[in-house]
Scaffold this motif. Structure first.
Motif, PDB file in Angstrom:
ATOM      1  N   ASP A 198     -40.161  77.456  11.786  1.00  0.00           N
ATOM      2  CA  ASP A 198     -40.942  78.497  11.468  1.00  0.00           C
ATOM      3  C   ASP A 198     -42.319  78.188  12.067  1.00  0.00           C
ATOM      4  N   PHE A 199     -43.590  76.931  11.251  1.00  0.00           N
ATOM      5  CA  PHE A 199     -44.244  76.889  11.977  1.00  0.00           C
ATOM      6  C   PHE A 199     -44.594  76.664  13.693  1.00  0.00           C
ATOM      7  N   THR A 200     -44.027  76.645  14.365  1.00  0.00           N
ATOM      8  CA  THR A 200     -43.775  76.389  15.735  1.00  0.00           C
ATOM      9  C   THR A 200     -44.399  77.840  16.043  1.00  0.00           C
ATOM     10  N   ASN A 201     -43.223  78.842  15.665  1.00  0.00           N
ATOM     11  CA  ASN A 201     -43.314  80.070  15.738  1.00  0.00           C
ATOM     12  C   ASN A 201     -45.222  81.066  15.306  1.00  0.00           C
ATOM     13  N   ALA A 202     -44.823  80.275  13.955  1.00  0.00           N
ATOM     14  CA  ALA A 202     -46.111  80.865  13.744  1.00  0.00           C
ATOM     15  C   ALA A 202     -47.642  80.657  13.694  1.00  0.00           C
ATOM     16  N   PHE A 203     -47.386  78.980  14.838  1.00  0.00           N
ATOM     17  CA  PHE A 203     -48.962  78.401  15.246  1.00  0.00           C
ATOM     18  C   PHE A 203     -48.800  79.393  16.717  1.00  0.00           C
ATOM     19  N   GLU A 204     -47.881  79.953  16.630  1.00  0.00           N
ATOM     20  CA  GLU A 204     -48.428  80.084  18.300  1.00  0.00           C
ATOM     21  C   GLU A 204     -48.654  82.158  18.074  1.00  0.00           C
ATOM     22  N   GLN A 205     -48.963  82.600  16.679  1.00  0.00           N
ATOM     23  CA  GLN A 205     -49.521  83.857  16.191  1.00  0.00           C
ATOM     24  C   GLN A 205     -51.051  83.577  15.922  1.00  0.00           C
ATOM     25  N   VAL A 206     -51.163  82.203  15.171  1.00  0.00           N
ATOM     26  CA  VAL A 206     -52.399  82.198  14.776  1.00  0.00           C
ATOM     27  C   VAL A 206     -53.042  80.778  15.115  1.00  0.00           C
ATOM     28  N   ASP A 207     -54.054  80.604  14.587  1.00  0.00           N
ATOM     29  CA  ASP A 207     -54.714  78.940  14.637  1.00  0.00           C
ATOM     30  C   ASP A 207     -54.372  77.801  13.775  1.00  0.00           C
ATOM     31  N   VAL A 208     -54.290  78.590  12.390  1.00  0.00           N
ATOM     32  CA  VAL A 208     -54.376  77.618  10.969  1.00  0.00           C
ATOM     33  C   VAL A 208     -53.809  79.144  10.060  1.00  0.00           C
ATOM     34  N   LEU A 209     -52.908  78.291   8.953  1.00  0.00           N
ATOM     35  CA  LEU A 209     -52.126  79.011   8.332  1.00  0.00           C
ATOM     36  C   LEU A 209     -53.065  79.012   7.043  1.00  0.00           C
ATOM     37  N   VAL A 210     -52.959  80.386   6.047  1.00  0.00           N
ATOM     38  CA  VAL A 210     -53.848  79.455   4.491  1.00  0.00           C
ATOM     39  C   VAL A 210     -52.300  80.230   3.664  1.00  0.00           C
ATOM     40  N   SER A 211     -52.785  80.003   2.262  1.00  0.00           N
ATOM     41  CA  SER A 211     -52.272  79.621   1.602  1.00  0.00           C
ATOM     42  C   SER A 211     -52.587  78.978   0.160  1.00  0.00           C
TER      43      SER A 211
ATOM     44  N   LYS B 110     -66.049  81.976  14.332  1.00  0.00           N
ATOM     45  CA  LYS B 110     -65.463  83.364  14.952  1.00  0.00           C
ATOM     46  C   LYS B 110     -64.427  82.818  16.367  1.00  0.00           C
ATOM     47  N   GLY B 111     -63.355  83.656  16.217  1.00  0.00           N
ATOM     48  CA  GLY B 111     -62.872  83.803  17.375  1.00  0.00           C
ATOM     49  C   GLY B 111     -61.859  82.634  16.885  1.00  0.00           C
ATOM     50  N   LEU B 112     -61.668  81.944  15.655  1.00  0.00           N
ATOM     51  CA  LEU B 112     -60.252  81.700  14.549  1.00  0.00           C
ATOM     52  C   LEU B 112     -59.078  82.072  14.535  1.00  0.00           C
ATOM     53  N   LYS B 113     -58.750  82.233  14.621  1.00  0.00           N
ATOM     54  CA  LYS B 113     -57.126  83.479  14.223  1.00  0.00           C
ATOM     55  C   LYS B 113     -56.549  83.367  13.016  1.00  0.00           C
ATOM     56  N   ILE B 114     -55.978  83.595  11.457  1.00  0.00           N
ATOM     57  CA  ILE B 114     -55.987  83.172  10.471  1.00  0.00           C
ATOM     58  C   ILE B 114     -55.048  83.510  10.022  1.00  0.00           C
ATOM     59  N   GLY B 115     -53.560  82.534   9.805  1.00  0.00           N
ATOM     60  CA  GLY B 115     -52.430  83.711   9.585  1.00  0.00           C
ATOM     61  C   GLY B 115     -52.571  82.876   7.845  1.00  0.00           C
ATOM     62  N   VAL B 116     -51.743  84.343   6.892  1.00  0.00           N
ATOM     63  CA  VAL B 116     -51.749  84.182   5.738  1.00  0.00           C
ATOM     64  C   VAL B 116     -49.990  84.203   5.805  1.00  0.00           C
ATOM     65  N   VAL B 117     -49.761  83.516   4.951  1.00  0.00           N
ATOM     66  CA  VAL B 117     -48.198  82.585   4.623  1.00  0.00           C
ATOM     67  C   VAL B 117     -47.353  84.203   3.867  1.00  0.00           C
ATOM     68  N   LYS B 118     -46.853  85.070   4.702  1.00  0.00           N
ATOM     69  CA  LYS B 118     -46.112  86.673   3.765  1.00  0.00           C
ATOM     70  C   LYS B 118     -45.872  85.054   2.751  1.00  0.00           C
ATOM     71  N   GLU B 119     -44.717  84.445   2.765  1.00  0.00           N
ATOM     72  CA  GLU B 119     -43.916  83.897   1.522  1.00  0.00           C
ATOM     73  C   GLU B 119     -44.970  82.787   0.869  1.00  0.00           C
ATOM     74  N   LEU B 120     -46.210  82.801   0.696  1.00  0.00           N
ATOM     75  CA  LEU B 120     -46.764  81.776   0.042  1.00  0.00           C
ATOM     76  C   LEU B 120     -47.483  82.699  -1.084  1.00  0.00           C
ATOM     77  N   THR B 121     -47.039  84.054  -1.367  1.00  0.00           N
ATOM     78  CA  THR B 121     -48.062  85.142  -2.203  1.00  0.00           C
ATOM     79  C   THR B 121     -47.375  86.046  -2.522  1.00  0.00           C
ATOM     80  N   GLY B 122     -48.274  86.416  -3.705  1.00  0.00           N
ATOM     81  CA  GLY B 122     -47.126  87.606  -4.275  1.00  0.00           C
ATOM     82  C   GLY B 122     -46.931  87.015  -5.823  1.00  0.00           C
ATOM     83  N   ASP B 123     -45.494  87.423  -5.848  1.00  0.00           N
ATOM     84  CA  ASP B 123     -44.515  87.157  -6.925  1.00  0.00           C
ATOM     85  C   ASP B 123     -44.283  85.266  -7.301  1.00  0.00           C
ATOM     86  N   GLY B 124     -44.966  85.086  -8.589  1.00  0.00           N
ATOM     87  CA  GLY B 124     -44.699  83.681  -8.612  1.00  0.00           C
ATOM     88  C   GLY B 124     -45.532  82.716  -9.380  1.00  0.00           C
TER      89      GLY B 124
END
Lengths: 532, 500
Positions: free
Chosen positions: A414-427, A280-294
Motif C-alpha cells: 500500500d505504501f509503495t503504491n501510494a508513494f508512486e502517486q505522492v511524495d509524502v502521506l499525511v494523517s 512548492k512542487g511537493l505532492k501530499i497524499g491524504v490517507v483516506k483510511e485514516l480520516t473521518g469516522d473514529g
C-alpha cells in the motif's frame, strides 16, 4: 503563565546551541536551569515506600542524573573556553527514554524486573550523544518495556500530561514527551514500535520522529518488538528533531538491521521547508483510511486546517487510498506480541535484575524463573507475552503469525503504491487528544485503537513525523499531524514538517507550547485539590 | 535401575534397526557466532563473554562471516545444495544455559540441504549416508551441578559458565538410515568418524571429541524384520566418543528389542548415555509436538550467498578424505590390508608427511605402524600426539642407513626424542648411543667372545654357521648393544675362516 517563560528553558535546542556559541550563557547554567525546572515540576513521591504510586507532579523522570550532567556541562564549557572545536549541539542537555541503556545511571524499562539494574555498556545512540557532548539529564518514564499508549503501565507510576495533569501524556514515551513539552529538557530520545514517539508528541504538543527502520542503531535499546522498534528524536521544533536525528543516525555494525548509509542531511531540509515557498512542487497524499469516522472532531478540524496551510504554502494535496491499513492494527498486535514473548524471555532472574524465590515449596530453577516473572512483569507485559506465546504456538502459527506477516506485506505494498502517486502521506497522528488517566486501563482494545494511525509505518519500516497542529476547540488539548515518507526519505519529513510548523507558528504568533499552562501552578492546584 | 535388554543376536534375528544422527560440530572460529567474544576452550569460567554472550538487555547479534564460510564449505564437502538465501530463527525454550532463553538457529531455511557421505566400515564395507541438512546455530553455556551425584537431579545448586555460550555450531542431520542390519553399531561409529575426518580436513573445527567439538545424538528405532514400518525412535544425547556411539547404538537396539518383545511400546524420549555403566537412561519425554515456537530471527538479516562466492569456496576445498585415501594407497603401493591398518591407526597424514620429508613408503609405515604406534599405545595417546615428527623418522632412518645406529638403538633413540631430549642426532651424541664402528675395538670384543665360548667356536668351524648367533649375542652384550650386529657376524666368520 510566567514561570514557564524562564529565558533558558524555553529556548529551542538550536537557539540554546547558538547562545552557547555566542557565550550568552554556559552549558552549566543551561543544564542547571533544566535541572531546576525538573526539581519544581516533577512533584514529590506520593508514597516514599511505594514507587508504583508515582509522583504528585509530572513524574516524567525515573532517574535524574544531576551531578554527571553538570560535570559534563562544565567540561563542555571548559573546552569551549579553551577554544576547542565542538560539535554543533555541544552543551545542550538531553533526556533519554529509560528503555535505552546507559552506563553510570540505572536503566529500568519502567519495570520492577530491572529496578536498580546498571548496564555495563552504553547504547550506540548514547555513545553518539556523548560524542556530540550533550549532557544527559536523566532517564524518562515509559510504559513497562514500552508497552502501552499512556505510561500508565509504568511500574513506577504514570507520567502526567503538562496540559492537564489528570490526563495521559501518551505512551509509551510519555516521559520524554512530557519532559520536552514542559521545558524540563530541550531534547529527548524516544523509541517508537507502534507510535510510542509520535502519539505522545501529538498529545503533548511536541515534535516526534520515527526514522526509517535501520536509520538509527537499536544496539542498546531494550528490545520490545525487534522488527518494529526504532529510536528517534523528541523535540519542540522540527529543526531540532532534524539536528538530533543527524547526531543519532547512521550505520552501526553492531546492529545487523542498520542501513549502511550516512544519516542526513536533515537540518538543511528543515530550513528549506521553513522558507517562503519551501513546499512548492511537493505532492501530499491524504490517507483516506485514516480520516473521518473514529477521529475526534477537533482533531479532524485542526487536521483540515493544516491541509489548507500546506496548500497555501505551495503543496499539492490529493487523496490516496491504502486499503490494507484497516488490517494493520490486528497484524501489528500479533507480530509485536510474538516478538515480545521471545524478547522478554531473558528476564528470568538468572543473570541480572529481579530474582524472586518461590514463597513456598522447592526452590528449583523453573520455580525461581516462574516466581520472578510473576512478580517482575506488570499486567500489560504479561498480556502481550501470553498473546505472543499463543500466536507462535504449533498449530496456530500459520493462522496468526503467518497471516499477520502477509498483512504486513500488503501494508508495505500500500505504501509503495501510494508513494508512486505522492511524495509524502499525511494523517492525524492520533484519533483523539489526551484521554483521562484511568479512562482506558480496563479496556486494552480501546487503548490499542489509539495507535491506529501510527502503526502502519512501523509495519512498513517507513519514517514518520508528528508535528503540533494546534489545540482541539472542544477541550483545548494538543492535536498532532503526521507525515509519512518512503523508506530512507526521512529528509522529506523535515522539509514538509518545517513548512507546516512555520505556517502554523505564523498564525499563532509563536510556538504552541507558549500556550502551555504554568506547570507549577497546576501541580500546586492539584495537590491542594486532593488535600481537601 | 537397569532396563531389560535382549542379546544383540536375538535382536537382529527379529528386527531391522533404523538409525539417524544429529552431529553438532563446534567451529574453530576466533570469535563466537553472533558476538565478538573469543571462541576458546579451557579458560576460567565466564571470562570469554561480552554483554551479547550474556544476553543482557539491549544487545543484538551479528553474524560471524567466517562461520558462514565454514558452513558453506562443510555443505559443499557433504555434497549439499547451498541455499541462495537462508534465515536464522529463534528456538524458544527456558533453560539457564541459554542466556536469552532462546537459541538462535536455522529452521525451515538452512544454509545446506540434500547431501550424502560415503563411509567405510573397518573391513572395507561401503555405505552411503544421506544428509538431510546442515544448519548454523549457537552453542549453549555449560552447567555444573553441585552436590548430589553431580547430575541435575539431587543437586544442591548449579553453576553456569557462559564461555561456550554462542560458540558457532553446525548441526548435520541425516535422513533415516536403513539396511545396516547387524552392522548398525559399526556404521554409527564409522559415520561419526567420517564427519570428524571431513571437518578436520576442512580445517573448520578442532574436531576433538573429548572437548565436545564433535557431539553426536543418535536416533534408533526398530522395524520388524522385513517391514517398512518405522518404529518409535529414541534419541540418545551427546555421545562423546566414537566407541561410545557404537556401544550406545548397540545398547538401544537391544533395549528396544526387549521392550518390543515384551509387547510394550517404546517411549519416544531423549536418553542419556552413561559410559561407566554402558547403559542409557531415560531423559525427558520428547514428542513431535515439542513446541519451540520457532519464528524468523528479527534481529538478523538473511544470509545471502551467490554463485561466485560458493565457487570460490569450492575451489578452496581440500581433497575429500575418501579420494585422498584412494590416491595415497596407489602412490604408496600398500596392500588393502596394510592401508586399512594405517587408516585405522590414524597415522595416514603422518605417513604422508614423512614420505614428503624424504622417507620411503615402507620406512614411513614401518615406524608409524611399529614403534611409534607401540609407544603411543603404552602412553595411551594418539600416535600423532606422541611427539615424533616426520623429520624424526627421516633422521632415524638416515642414521640407520649410515650405520651409525642399528634398529634396536634407533628405538631407544626414538623414546628419548619423544621425551624431549632433542633430535635423534642429538640424542645419539648426548647419550653415546652410536654403534661401535671402531674395527679394532670390535675385533677384540669378538676375540674375547670366541675365547670365552670355545665349544661354540668349534661348532661354527665345523659348519654350524647358525651357532654364530650366540657369539653375536655375547658381543652385543659386551658392547651394550651398540655394535652393528651384521658386522659382528662377518667378523666372527672371518676369524674362524668360515664362508657366510
Amino acid at each position: 503563565m510566567t514561570t514557564n517563560q524562564n529565558a533558558l528553558i524555553t529556548l529551542s535546542a538550536s537557539e540554546a546551541a547558538e547562545g552557547l556559541r555566542n557565550g550568552d550563557f554556559t552549558s552549566e547554567q543551561l543544564t542547571q536551569a533544566h535541572l531546576d525546572r525538573i526539581e519544581t515540576t516533577e512533584g514529590t513521591a506520593v508514597d516514599a515506600e511505594d514507587r508504583s504510586l508515582g509522583k504528585t507532579g509530572l513524574n516524567a523522570f525515573l532517574h535524574v542524573n544531576a551531578e554527571q550532567a553538570l560535570d559534563d556541562a562544565r567540561q563542555v564549557d571548559a573546552d569551549r573556553a579553551a577554544g576547542k572545536q565542538l560539535p554543533p549541539l555541544a552543551g545542550v542537555p538531553i533526556a533519554v527514554k529509560d528503555l535505552i541503556v546507559t552506563t553510570g545511571q540505572p536503566t529500568t524499562a519502567a519495570s520492577r524486573m530491572l529496578e536498580g539494574w546498571m548496564s555495563p555498556y552504553d547504547a550506540t545512540v548514547v555513545q553518539k550523544i556523548r560524542e556530540a557532548r550533550l549532557p544527559i539529564l536523566g532517564k524518562t518514564n515509559l510504559d513497562e518495556f514500552a508497552m502501552g499508549s499512556s505510561t500508565e503501565h509504568s511500574a513506577f507510576g504514570c507520567t502526567r500530561n503538562p496540559w492537564d495533569l489528570d490526563r495521559i501524556p501518551g505512551g509509551s514515551g510519555g516521559g520524554s514527551a512530557a519532559a520536552v513539552s514542559a521545558f524540563q529538557a530541550p531534547l529527548a530520545l524516544g523509541t517508537d514500535t507502534g507510535g510510542s514517539i509520535r502519539q505522545p508528541a501529538s498529545v503533548t504538543g511536541s515534535v516526534g520522529v520515527k526514522p526509517t527502520y535501520g536509520s538509527v542503531s537499536r544496539y542498546g535499546v531494550i528490545a520490545m518488538a525487534s522488527s518494529l522498534d526504532q529510536v528517534g528524536p523528541v523535540t519542540r521544533t522540527v529543526r531540532d528533531a532534524a539536528a538530533l536525528h543527524e547526531v543519532i543516525g547512521g550505520y552501526d555494525a553492531r546492529d545487523s538491521t542498520s542501513i549502511n548509509e550516512p544519516a542526513g542531511p536533515y537540518l538543511a531540509e528543515a530550513e528549506k521547508g521553513a522558507t517562503e515557498g519551501g513546499l512548492k512542487g511537493l505532492k501530499i497524499g491524504v490517507v483516506k483510511e485514516l480520516t473521518g469516522d473514529g477521529f475526534q472532531s477537533g482533531v479532524s478540524q485542526r487536521f483540515q486546517e493544516s491541509l489548507e496551510l500546506l496548500r497555501a504554502a505551495g503543496a499539492e494535496i490529493v487523496e490516496v487510498s491504502t486499503p490494507h491499513f484497516d488490517h494493520a492494527l490486528g497484524a501489528y498486535y500479533l507480530i509485536m506480541a510474538s516478538e515480545v514473548s521471545s524478547n522478554l524471555a531473558k528476564y528470568d532472574g538468572v543473570r541480572f535484575g529481579l530474582r524472586k524465590l518461590p514463597e513456598e515449596g522447592p526452590v528449583t530453577i523453573e520455580r525461581v524463573m516462574s516466581a520472578t516473572r510473576a512478580a517482575g512483569f506488570g499486567p500489560e507485559a504479561k498480556r502481550r507475552i501470553i498473546l505472543g506465546t499463543y500466536a507462535l504456538s504449533a498449530g496456530y502459527y500459520d493462522a496468526y503469525y503467518g497471516s499477520a506477516q502477509k498483512v504486513r506485506t500488503l501494508v508495505q505494498r500500500d505504501f509503495t503504491n501510494a508513494f508512486e502517486q505522492v511524495d509524502v502521506l499525511v494523517s492525524p497522528t492520533s484519533p483523539t487528544t489526551a484521554f483521562k488517566l484511568g479512562e482506558k486501563t480496563d479496556d486494552p482494545v480501546s487503548m490499542y485503537l489509539n495507535d491506529i494511525a501510527t502503526i502502519p509505518t512501523n509495519l512498513a519500516g517507513v519514517p514518520a513525523i508528528s508535528v503540533p497542529a494546534g489545540l482541539a476547540p472542544e477541550n483545548g488539548l494538543p492535536v498532532g499531524v503526521q507525515f509519512m515518507a518512503p523508506v530512507k526519505e526521512d529528509a522529506r519529513l523535515y522539509r514538509v514538517g518545517a513548512g507546516l510548523e512555520a505556517a502554523l507558528q505564523q498564525q499563532w504568533g509563536g510556538g504552541l507550547l507558549d500556550q502551555l499552562p504554568d506547570t507549577e501552578s497546576l501541580i500546586a492546584a492539584r495537590t491542594q485539590g486532593s488535600a481537601k | 535401575m537397569s532396563d531389560e535388554i535382549l542379546s544383540f543376536d536375538e535382536a537382529m534375528a527379529k528386527y531391522d534397526p533404523v538409525l539417524g544422527f544429529e552431529v553438532h560440530v563446534e567451529l574453530n572460529t576466533k570469535t563466537k557466532m553472533f558476538d565478538d567474544a573469543p571462541n576458546a576452550f579451557g579458560d576460567e569460567p565466564n571470562t570469554n563473554i561480552t554483554p551479547v554472550s550474556l544476553g543482557l538487555p539491549g544487545v543484538l547479534p551479528k553474524v560471524n562471516g567466517t562461520a558462514v564460510e565454514s558452513a558453506i564449505k562443510l555443505g559443499l564437502a557433504l555434497g549439499c545444495d547451498i541455499a541462495p538465501v537462508s534465515h536464522f530463527a529463534r528456538k524458544n525454550y527456558f533453560y539457564p544455559d541459554t542466556p536469552k532463553n532462546f537459541q538462535t538457529s536455522q529452521y525451515d531455511e538452512p544454509i545446506a540441504e540434500n547431501g550424502s557421505v560415503d563411509i567405510e566400515l573397518e573391513d572395507g564395507t561401503q555405505f552411503t549416508v544421506e544428509i538431510e541438512r546442515a544448519h548454523m546455530e549457537e552453542d549453549a553455556g555449560k552447567l555444573s551441578h553441585k552436590g548430589g551425584a553431580g547430575r541435575i537431579q539431587g543437586a544442591e545448586y548449579s553453576l553456569v559458565d557462559y564461555n561456550r555460550s554462542g560458540v558457532p555450531l553446525i548441526e548435520i542431520v541425516t535422513r533415516p538410515i536403513r539396511g545396516a542390519g547387524e552392522r548398525a553399531p559399526e556404521l554409527a561409529k564409522a559415520y561419526v568418524k567420517a564427519i570428524r575426518e571431513i571437518v578436520k580436513n576442512l580445517g573448520i573445527s578442532d574436531a576433538r571429541m573429548e572437548r565436545g567439538n564433535v557431539r553426536c545424538d543418535a536416533n534408533v528405532s526398530l522395524s520388524p524384520k522385513g517391514s517398512e514400518t518405522l518404529g518409535t525412535r529414541t534419541e540418545t544425547k551427546n555421545v562423546n566418543s566414537m566407541r561410545a556411539v557404537e556401544r550406545a547404538v548397540r545398547y538401544e537396539i537391544c533395549r528396544h528389542a526387549a521392550v518390543l518383545d515384551a509387547g510394550e511400546q517404546i517411549v519416544q524420549e531423549t536418553r542419556h548415555w552413561h559410559e561407566d555403566t554402558r547403559e542409557t537412561t531415560s531423559g525427558r519425554p520428547k514428542s513431535d509436538a515439542d513446541d519451540y515456537r520457532y519464528f524468523p530471527e528479527p534481529d538478523l538479516v538473511p544470509v545471502v550467498t551467490n554463485a561466485e562466492w560458493i565457487e570460490r569456496l569450492r575451489a578452496e576445498l581440500p581433497e575429500p578424505p575418501a579420494e585422498r585415501r584412494r590416491r595415497l594407497q596407489a602412490d604408496w603401493g600398500y596392500s588393502d590390508e596394510e592401508f586399512r591398518d594405517v587408516v585405522n591407526a590414524g597415522v595416514m597424514t603422518e605417513i604422508e608427511e614423512t614420505i614428503a620429508a624424504g622417507a620411503s613408503a615402507s620406512v614411513a609405515r614401518k615406524w608409524w605402524m611399529g614403534e611409534i604406534s607401540r609407544l603411543a599405545k603404552v602412553r595411551e595417546i594418539d600416535p600423532g600426539d606422541l611427539g615424533a615428527s616426520p623429520e624424526t623418522v627421516v633422521e632415524l632412518d638416515g642414521l640407520i642407513q649410515e650405520g651409525k645406529i642399528n634398529d634396536k638403538i634407533a628405538r631407544q633413540v626414538l623414546e628419548h626424542v619423544v621425551d624431549g631430549e632433542g633430535t635423534p642426532g642429538e640424542v645419539v651424541e648426548k647419550r653415546g648411543l652410536a654403534v661401535v664402528s671402531d674395527e679394532g675395538e670390535l675385533s677384540s670384543a669378538v676375540d674375547d667372545a670366541l675365547a670365552s665360548m670355545p665349544d661354540v667356536a668349534e661348532k661354527i668351524r665345523g659348519g654350524k654357521v647358525q651357532a654364530a648367533g650366540a657369539v653375536v649375542g655375547q658381543v652385543m652384550k659386551a658392547t651394550r648393544g651398540q655394535a652393528d650386529a651384521a658386522r659382528v657376524r662377518e667378523l666372527i666368520l672371518e676369524k674362524l675362516g668360515v664362508e657366510g
